[in-house]
Design an enzyme around this catalytic site. Structure first.
Site, PDB file in Angstrom:
ATOM      1  N   LYS A   9       2.332 -12.632   4.184  1.00  0.00           N
ATOM      2  CA  LYS A   9       3.298 -11.688   4.752  1.00  0.00           C
ATOM      3  C   LYS A   9       4.575 -11.653   3.901  1.00  0.00           C
ATOM      4  O   LYS A   9       4.769 -12.500   3.020  1.00  0.00           O
ATOM      5  CB  LYS A   9       3.600 -12.101   6.198  1.00  0.00           C
ATOM      6  CG  LYS A   9       2.365 -12.028   7.115  1.00  0.00           C
ATOM      7  CD  LYS A   9       2.727 -12.336   8.564  1.00  0.00           C
ATOM      8  CE  LYS A   9       1.482 -12.304   9.439  1.00  0.00           C
ATOM      9  NZ  LYS A   9       1.815 -12.517  10.881  1.00  0.00           N
ATOM     10  N   TYR A  49      -1.389  -3.643  13.755  1.00  0.00           N
ATOM     11  CA  TYR A  49      -0.952  -4.425  14.916  1.00  0.00           C
ATOM     12  C   TYR A  49      -1.081  -3.626  16.212  1.00  0.00           C
ATOM     13  O   TYR A  49      -0.382  -3.921  17.197  1.00  0.00           O
ATOM     14  CB  TYR A  49       0.479  -4.916  14.706  1.00  0.00           C
ATOM     15  CG  TYR A  49       0.566  -6.080  13.720  1.00  0.00           C
ATOM     16  CD1 TYR A  49      -0.226  -7.225  13.905  1.00  0.00           C
ATOM     17  CD2 TYR A  49       1.417  -6.034  12.621  1.00  0.00           C
ATOM     18  CE1 TYR A  49      -0.165  -8.290  13.000  1.00  0.00           C
ATOM     19  CE2 TYR A  49       1.480  -7.100  11.724  1.00  0.00           C
ATOM     20  CZ  TYR A  49       0.689  -8.218  11.926  1.00  0.00           C
ATOM     21  OH  TYR A  49       0.745  -9.269  11.049  1.00  0.00           O
ATOM     22  N   ASN A 112       5.483 -15.876  10.386  1.00  0.00           N
ATOM     23  CA  ASN A 112       4.537 -16.995  10.306  1.00  0.00           C
ATOM     24  C   ASN A 112       3.657 -16.939   9.060  1.00  0.00           C
ATOM     25  O   ASN A 112       2.553 -17.432   9.046  1.00  0.00           O
ATOM     26  CB  ASN A 112       3.733 -17.114  11.607  1.00  0.00           C
ATOM     27  CG  ASN A 112       2.883 -15.891  11.870  1.00  0.00           C
ATOM     28  OD1 ASN A 112       2.797 -14.993  11.042  1.00  0.00           O
ATOM     29  ND2 ASN A 112       2.234 -15.860  13.020  1.00  0.00           N
ATOM     30  N   HIS A 115      -1.465 -13.737   7.534  1.00  0.00           N
ATOM     31  CA  HIS A 115      -2.363 -13.091   8.501  1.00  0.00           C
ATOM     32  C   HIS A 115      -3.797 -13.380   8.105  1.00  0.00           C
ATOM     33  O   HIS A 115      -4.113 -13.384   6.921  1.00  0.00           O
ATOM     34  CB  HIS A 115      -2.141 -11.565   8.489  1.00  0.00           C
ATOM     35  CG  HIS A 115      -3.264 -10.813   9.161  1.00  0.00           C
ATOM     36  ND1 HIS A 115      -3.295 -10.611  10.524  1.00  0.00           N
ATOM     37  CD2 HIS A 115      -4.417 -10.279   8.677  1.00  0.00           C
ATOM     38  CE1 HIS A 115      -4.418  -9.960  10.838  1.00  0.00           C
ATOM     39  NE2 HIS A 115      -5.113  -9.743   9.736  1.00  0.00           N
ATOM     40  N   GLU A 126     -10.403  -4.420   8.550  1.00  0.00           N
ATOM     41  CA  GLU A 126      -9.167  -4.709   7.811  1.00  0.00           C
ATOM     42  C   GLU A 126      -9.388  -4.653   6.294  1.00  0.00           C
ATOM     43  O   GLU A 126      -8.520  -4.178   5.560  1.00  0.00           O
ATOM     44  CB  GLU A 126      -8.597  -6.063   8.265  1.00  0.00           C
ATOM     45  CG  GLU A 126      -8.075  -5.974   9.700  1.00  0.00           C
ATOM     46  CD  GLU A 126      -7.593  -7.284  10.305  1.00  0.00           C
ATOM     47  OE1 GLU A 126      -7.669  -8.341   9.643  1.00  0.00           O
ATOM     48  OE2 GLU A 126      -7.124  -7.238  11.463  1.00  0.00           O
TER      49      GLU A 126
HETATM   50  P1  DAT Z   1      -2.431 -14.009  14.780  1.00  0.00           P
HETATM   51  O1  DAT Z   1      -1.521 -13.552  13.664  1.00  0.00           O
HETATM   52  O2  DAT Z   1      -2.465 -15.517  14.897  1.00  0.00           O
HETATM   53  O3  DAT Z   1      -3.789 -13.388  14.726  1.00  0.00           O
HETATM   54  P2  DAT Z   1      -1.766 -12.093  16.898  1.00  0.00           P
HETATM   55  O4  DAT Z   1      -2.799 -11.189  16.323  1.00  0.00           O
HETATM   56  O5  DAT Z   1      -1.813 -12.376  18.369  1.00  0.00           O
HETATM   57  O6  DAT Z   1      -1.759 -13.532  16.163  1.00  0.00           O
HETATM   58  O7  DAT Z   1      -0.313 -11.538  16.592  1.00  0.00           O
HETATM   59  C1  DAT Z   1      -0.035 -10.924  15.356  1.00  0.00           C
HETATM   60  C2  DAT Z   1       1.348 -11.311  14.921  1.00  0.00           C
HETATM   61  O8  DAT Z   1       2.318 -10.856  15.874  1.00  0.00           O
HETATM   62  C3  DAT Z   1       1.592 -12.810  14.819  1.00  0.00           C
HETATM   63  O9  DAT Z   1       1.094 -13.340  13.606  1.00  0.00           O
HETATM   64  C4  DAT Z   1       3.086 -12.880  14.917  1.00  0.00           C
HETATM   65  C5  DAT Z   1       3.424 -11.764  15.906  1.00  0.00           C
HETATM   66  N1  DAT Z   1       3.567 -12.317  17.250  1.00  0.00           N
HETATM   67  C6  DAT Z   1       2.571 -12.725  18.071  1.00  0.00           C
HETATM   68  N2  DAT Z   1       3.051 -13.198  19.228  1.00  0.00           N
HETATM   69  C7  DAT Z   1       4.399 -13.088  19.136  1.00  0.00           C
HETATM   70  C8  DAT Z   1       5.495 -13.405  20.004  1.00  0.00           C
HETATM   71  N3  DAT Z   1       5.301 -13.921  21.221  1.00  0.00           N
HETATM   72  N4  DAT Z   1       6.746 -13.150  19.563  1.00  0.00           N
HETATM   73  C9  DAT Z   1       6.972 -12.609  18.357  1.00  0.00           C
HETATM   74  N5  DAT Z   1       5.976 -12.286  17.472  1.00  0.00           N
HETATM   75  C10 DAT Z   1       4.732 -12.521  17.870  1.00  0.00           C
HETATM   76 MG    MG Z   2      -4.313 -11.413  14.924  1.00  0.00          MG
END
Ligand code: DAT
Ligand code: MG
Length: 134
Positions: A9, A49, A112, A115, A126
């Protein structure tokens, strides 16, 4: 051999961590099949997203992921989706174990660092979203 989609990212690219992150996957045994620095459009980020569209942080998430280039990759290896997700660690870096990428390189759930696709179906979607068909 399974293929998956992973991207460093904008926070990881800005911090100069592309090489360190690619090395983690290569050390584990993955093969880098494709890799390209790219700038996501808002439209593509909103589709990527889309499963989080209803969340209060959705706007900030799209701002963040379009804030600079990402390093998009296709990685190949045994059980690539399961093994890459294990290596990446929990979504919230505060809950990601030491030795995982998020556990070792990130503090904040909004930045974080990496991805990774979460299912075979999403990996296929994707890979095509970022690299096109074929
Ligand atoms: P992952 O990236 O582990 O697959 P995800 O698909 O649920 O997780 O979410 C995508 C991204 O969205 C994640 O990497 C960071 C952001 N995100 C997820 N939960 C969040 C939260 N509670 N607050 C802020 N950003 C969040
Ligand atoms: Mg995800």
């Amino acid at each position: 051999m399974e293929k998956t989609f992973v991207m460093v990212k904008p926070d990881g690219v800005k911090r100069g961590l592309i090489g360190a992150i690619v090395a983690r996957f290569e050390n584990k045994g993955f093969t880098l099949v494709k890799g390209e620095l790219m700038q996501l459009s808002r439209e593509k980020a909103e589709v990527h997203y889309g499963h989080l569209r209803a969340k209060p942080f959705f706007g900030e998430l799209v701002d963040f992921i379009t804030s600079g280039p990402v390093f998009a990759m296709v990685l190949e290896g045994k059980d690539a989706i399961k093994n890459s997700r294990l290596l990446i660690g929990a979504t919230n870096p505060s809950e990601a174990g030491a030795g995982t990428i998020r556990g070792d390189f990130a503090l904040d759930v909004e930045a974080n660092i990496v991805h990774g696709s979460d299912s075979a179906e999403n990996a296929e979607i994707e890979i095509e979203r970022f690299f096109g068909k074929g």
